[in-house]
Design an enzyme around this catalytic site. Sequence first.
Site: not given
Ligand code: DOR
Length: 456
Positions: A65, A96, A235, A306, A310
């Site tokens: 998020f 992250n 995943h 998941d 973006h």
């Molecule tokens: O494609 C991905 N993007 N896989 C992930 O596990 C992390 C993620 C992200 O945080 O954008």
Amino acid sequence: MKHADLLILGGTVITPNGPEQIDIASRDGRIVALGALQGEWSADTSLYARGLHVLPGVIDSQVHFREPGLTHKEDLEAGTRGAVLGGVTAVFDMPNTHPLTLWEADLQAKLDAAQHRAWCDYAFYIGGSAVNAEQLQNLENLPGCAGVKVFMGSSFGDLLADEDAVLRKILQHGRRRMAIHAEDETRLRERKAIVEASGNLLQHHEWRDVESALKATRRIVALAEESGRRLHILHVSTAEEMQLLARYKHRISVEVTPHHLTLIAPDCYARLGSLAQMNPPVREKRHQDALWQAIRDGVVDVIGSDHAPHTREEKAQPYPQSPSGMTGVQTLLPIMLDHVNAGRLSLQRLVDLTSAGPARVFGIQGKGRIALGYDADLTLVDLAARRTISNDWIASRSGWTPYDGKAITGWPIHTVVRGQIVVRDEQLTGTAGGQALRFLETPEGIPAQPEPLPGR
Ligand code: DOR
């Protein structure tokens, strides 16, 4: 006459015993009665569920998020709004972010940010890394913590733990089930030249190939056996990993995602471009077939989205600068209900993967089934409803879905979080009253680590 806050009347309720034509009464957020309740119970609010299936609330144990620091992509309010519109009643958010979630203060900042803004219940992962490895046994037991998440291969952001010595230390400091992104960083680095030279998105799954995933999964499974630690492999995307993981069910739980079950490479890249770019990658049909087989065989414990948004502008950068990740929390249940209608899994199995599974794997208190005393988290779906997923419907701040234009049979109609209706007739209602999840395992109450089975 007994009194409830909420009565759910006349639906087909998916109980642990199978589908039953029963009513549900909720008081103070919990289920207080199940059965034929009309005439015996009154309530402040009644929801008529004739023709609908009542599922235990969907728990999505993998979402990104992006708050704090990356809220132009997503935030806790929009992310959880998308969740409840899609029938999800609880989420585990990934570490992250900027800053990374590594310490108590980072976790507390997320818990504070979620107060009065989250539409569903929530917990936050702590990232496991070299810098906090020795404190993880304290961090993972903080209230609102979903456990520890480790990235063995870099995907998005700076969180990484790829060396055996660091992984060993992380595994040794703590006892809860640990979530793993299993792609081998060394192999990913060695192979990145393939796509840097070509700039060809069709090679995304050649760069991050089967061996990259399998090698990491093999390594972490061996380290888990050595340390006695339970893991959750996120995943899983390859046939080969599924074959391996089926031998370690005494210690390892397995997640698959709707996109790995639904999209196929290379067709997805031709259709969607970098919107289909994800780590680990969407792969060829033989892998997807193996994931479905693993669902039928019981190797898979959990479906998580998941959700990794973006913006479209970020995605439009030339590959491989385009970031990996797609939205998914809002479409998880519609996509999976469509698979139920296509006969790929039963509704009962879906509930096992989206409610009972995460509750069991992570030890969530009071969630995951429709039973007396459990939280009244309920997802009411119309299995016959036909809808088309569209970008307009997506609440995410990123504003898009890889399923734009996809026709679906089976749709969430009402969402109830601890007895509060937050989506009624597909519309958001009420207030954002999400709370932090509670977990069974406390430092005092952790069950003894299972011994490896003989002959493994
Ligand atoms: O494609 C991905 N993007 N896989 C992930 O596990 C992390 C993620 C992200 O945080 O954008």
